[in-house]
Design a protein around this motif. Structure first.
Motif, PDB file in Angstrom:
ATOM      1  N   ARG A 322      29.676  40.899  43.032  1.00 44.35           N
ATOM      2  CA  ARG A 322      30.957  41.015  43.734  1.00 44.35           C
ATOM      3  C   ARG A 322      32.037  41.548  42.777  1.00 44.35           C
ATOM      4  N   ALA A 323      31.848  42.771  42.340  1.00 47.55           N
ATOM      5  CA  ALA A 323      32.758  43.371  41.361  1.00 47.55           C
ATOM      6  C   ALA A 323      34.151  43.592  41.928  1.00 47.55           C
ATOM      7  N   THR A 324      34.249  43.782  43.243  1.00 42.43           N
ATOM      8  CA  THR A 324      35.563  44.037  43.842  1.00 42.43           C
ATOM      9  C   THR A 324      36.486  42.827  43.710  1.00 42.43           C
ATOM     10  N   GLN A 325      35.930  41.644  43.511  1.00 43.27           N
ATOM     11  CA  GLN A 325      36.773  40.466  43.289  1.00 43.27           C
ATOM     12  C   GLN A 325      37.483  40.523  41.943  1.00 43.27           C
ATOM     13  N   PHE A 326      37.028  41.429  41.075  1.00 42.53           N
ATOM     14  CA  PHE A 326      37.574  41.498  39.715  1.00 42.53           C
ATOM     15  C   PHE A 326      38.154  42.876  39.410  1.00 42.53           C
ATOM     16  N   GLY A 327      38.553  43.590  40.459  1.00 42.92           N
ATOM     17  CA  GLY A 327      39.289  44.832  40.256  1.00 42.92           C
ATOM     18  C   GLY A 327      38.503  46.107  40.379  1.00 42.92           C
ATOM     19  N   ASP A 328      37.185  46.048  40.561  1.00 47.20           N
ATOM     20  CA  ASP A 328      36.394  47.269  40.734  1.00 47.20           C
ATOM     21  C   ASP A 328      36.551  47.774  42.168  1.00 47.20           C
ATOM     22  N   ASP A 329      36.214  49.033  42.393  1.00 46.22           N
ATOM     23  CA  ASP A 329      36.419  49.599  43.726  1.00 46.22           C
ATOM     24  C   ASP A 329      35.206  49.435  44.643  1.00 46.22           C
ATOM     25  N   VAL A 330      34.083  48.947  44.106  1.00 50.09           N
ATOM     26  CA  VAL A 330      32.895  48.743  44.919  1.00 50.09           C
ATOM     27  C   VAL A 330      32.040  47.665  44.259  1.00 50.09           C
ATOM     28  N   ASP A 331      31.317  46.895  45.045  1.00 52.84           N
ATOM     29  CA  ASP A 331      30.362  45.947  44.474  1.00 52.84           C
ATOM     30  C   ASP A 331      29.211  46.723  43.839  1.00 52.84           C
ATOM     31  N   ARG A 332      28.626  46.146  42.788  1.00 53.09           N
ATOM     32  CA  ARG A 332      27.651  46.900  41.987  1.00 53.09           C
ATOM     33  C   ARG A 332      26.264  46.263  42.040  1.00 53.09           C
TER      34      ARG A 332
END
Length: 601
Positions: A322-332
């Motif tokens: 859940r990378a988007t929870q930490f500022g990324d634009d997409v989950d990885r």
């Protein structure tokens, strides 16, 4: 007096501001700056304190600036302070305040400018980390120099620094290297098959890394093993017989060559970390497990980005972070549909390992093609850091180095025949030398593309910054050598010069040079905080310009000459200025990894 003149007056500014705005928030006070003025006619320093205090104080910045100027003007060492612009205050120091910087420099020597902002903070800086498949080339050179100079700068600012090289020895490129080296081995033992015939056996049907630099690797392999890795008729044996042996031999050879190339550039690392070894130790799986425990993983299918498909994208269920929870634009994706880890998962495990080893700040110096990597890595470190270091904050940063174009006579330099597809670092070093390479690589911001002009790098002209700075240091040393030959001047070592009166240094050119010297500790601090070692190169160029200007003034005005046998007091004061200048130049060059010269030939 504090050796850091700007830090001293920043403290005084904050104290004065607190008298005007007693309830000033601490976070506002922390943002107060005292910096050199752009124009010396406006004073020696400027502060933004009134501008920052206006909103929380609910007052006009100009009114606060006027009060602040009055308080500062009444302080020790200040001859004038006045409001300027929308809320700044310009400060003019007494000449004696500036002159007092010289004894501090001569007393501290190379330690002048050492900072304290990094005390208690460990920074792991990873740079170069080139695939061990060939010699270092110009594309690696910029990142190597930037990373090494940044490490030096951070150390001078007070940080504990770990310089790390990540050996990418677990990917398909290493197997591809082994196949090419095996072909060179077969050539060395006299195989009768052709390269085209051999390529039919290679996974993918083609040999990579075709440069001649692998010929001696194959020859050395033949010398070490004889024909034992081939069939009796000197043909290719089953890969199960030779692949591991050739891969390990090739890696050892390549890493030794890389270390030699880096040593020639003056670059060294504290730690070489093997990707294969840490993955075998389970760091990637451990990091995935930590993210899973924190509820940050799920099974899902990602939509492909518009207009293109990511290399790690699959239209099938994958384990996603859940990378988007930490500022990324997409989950990885961390695991593919077949259960194997993605490269990103391996990178998360590696960075977790660095945190576990005690790093508070992770700095990766990356190539221009890694811009899209930064946001996902920041997100990952933010997510995993609490499980690795629950009692301390951990951050991730990246420095992106853009492409370097090598030119001669205004034209791009042709590629190396030996390397096959690139200009090797050794070729560049052989042509212009280590000092010119390192200094020149730091004359642009890392994220700006640059042209490395081979002609300019060796030119003895004002336009060549490394020559210009080295010439200033050589001139300083020449003055000091000449002074040693004069009668009645007295000892000219730093300790002796630190105690001489310097109040005769009142000419505007002399004060300008001292003003520049006083800025060195502030420059170290600000450049380290910004992660911008190129600022040191810019500073040295400006410092050299101030010194050359004073030198030239002495040619036109005999009263400004450094050595005057009939005026020993003035001469010793100027020798103190010359020695201080040489000391700071050496200190700056040490950060850049450039050797100061004693004389120009």
């Amino acid at each position: 007096m504090s050796d850091n003149l700007f830090a001293l007056y920043r403290t005084r500014v904050v104290e004065a501001l607190a008298r005007i705005v007693p309830d000033l928030p601490q976070d506002v006070a922390a943002r107060v700056e005292v910096t050199p003025t752009r124009d010396p006619a406006h004073g020696d320093m400027a502060t933004n304190a009134a501008l920052l205090a206006a909103k929380p104080a609910r007052r006009k910045p100009g009114d606060i600036a006027a009060e602040l100027a009055v308080l500062l003007a009444a302080g020790e060492g200040v001859v004038h302070a006045e409001p300027a612009g929308p809320g700044f205050v310009n400060i003019t120091l007494a000449p004696a305040t500036l002159q007092a910087v010289l004894p501090a420099i001569l007393r501290d020597g190379h330690a002048y400018g050492d900072g304290v902002i990094g005390h208690g903070i460990t920074i792991n800086i990873e740079y170069v980390s080139a695939n061990p498949t060939g010699p270092m080339h110009v594309g690696h050179c910029r990142g190597a120099v930037v990373g090494d100079a940044l490490a030096n700068l951070l150390s001078k600012a007070g940080h504990r620094v770990i310089k790390e090289y990540y050996v990418n020895d677990a990917g398909n490129q290493v197997a591809a290297l082994a196949w090419v080296v095996y072909w060179r081995y077969l050539e060395a033992i006299g195989t009768s098959i052709t390269e085209a015939e051999f390529e039919t056996l290679v996974p993918g049907g083609a040999l990579q890394y075709r440069g001649d630099y692998l010929v001696p690797v194959g020859e050395a392999l033949a010398a070490a093993h004889g024909p034992g890795l081939a069939t009796p008729d000197l043909g290719p044996a089953d890969p199960a017989i030779w692949l591991d042996t050739v891969r390990d031999f090739s890696l050892d050879w390549m890493l030794r060559m890389i270390r030699e190339d880096l040593a020639q550039l003056g670059v060294g690392h504290d730690v070489f970390t093997s990707e294969r070894e840490i993955l075998a130790a389970g760091v990637a799986d451990a990091a995935i497990a930590r993210l899973d425990e924190a509820g940050l993983l799920y099974e899902g299918v990602l939509e492909p980005p518009k207009g293109k498909i990511m290399a790690d994208w699959e239209a099938r269920p994958q384990t996603l972070f859940r990378a988007t929870q930490f500022g990324d634009d997409v989950d990885r994706p961390l695991r593919k549909s077949d259960g194997s880890n993605t490269y990103f998962a391996n990178d998360i495990g590696y960075h977790g390992d660095k945190i576990a080893r005690g790093a508070d700040v992770l700095v990766d110096v990356l190539g221009a093609d890694h811009g899209g990597y930064v946001a996902r890595m920041k997100a990952a470190v933010k997510a995993i850091a609490p499980s690795y270091a629950p009692d301390r904050p951990v951050t991730f940063e990246a420095v992106i180095c853009q492409i370097v174009h090598v030119i001669r006579d205004g034209q791009p330099v042709r590629m190396s025949k030996r390397a096959g597809t690139f200009i090797t670092l050794r070729e560049l070093l052989d042509e212009v030398g280590r000092d010119a390479v390192r200094f020149t690589m730091l004359t642009r911001k890392p994220d700006a593309q640059m042209e490395f002009d081979l002609d300019l790098a060796v030119a003895q002209t004002r336009d060549n910054p490394v020559f210009y700075v080295q010439y200033a240091h050589a001139r300083c040393r020449s003055v000091l050598r000449a002074a040693a030959e004069l009668d009645g001047i007295g000892p000219i070592d730093s300790a002796s010069l630190a105690s001489v009166p310097v109040d005769t240094l009142g000419n505007d050119a002399e004060l300008a040079l001292i003003r520049r010297l006083s800025n060195w500790p502030r420059l170290v601090e600000s450049a380290a905080q910004a992660r911008e070692p190129h600022r040191v190169a810019f500073y040295l160029n400006d410092l050299a310009g101030d010194f050359h200007m004073l030198w030239n003034r002495g040619r036109d005005d005999a009263t400004l000459r450094f050595l005057q046998a009939d005026r020993p007091v003035e001469t010793r004061a100027r020798l103190a200025l010359v020695e201080a200048t040489a000391t700071v130049i050496r200190s700056g060059l040490a950060v850049l990894g450039v050797t100061p010269v004693e004389e120009m030939r």
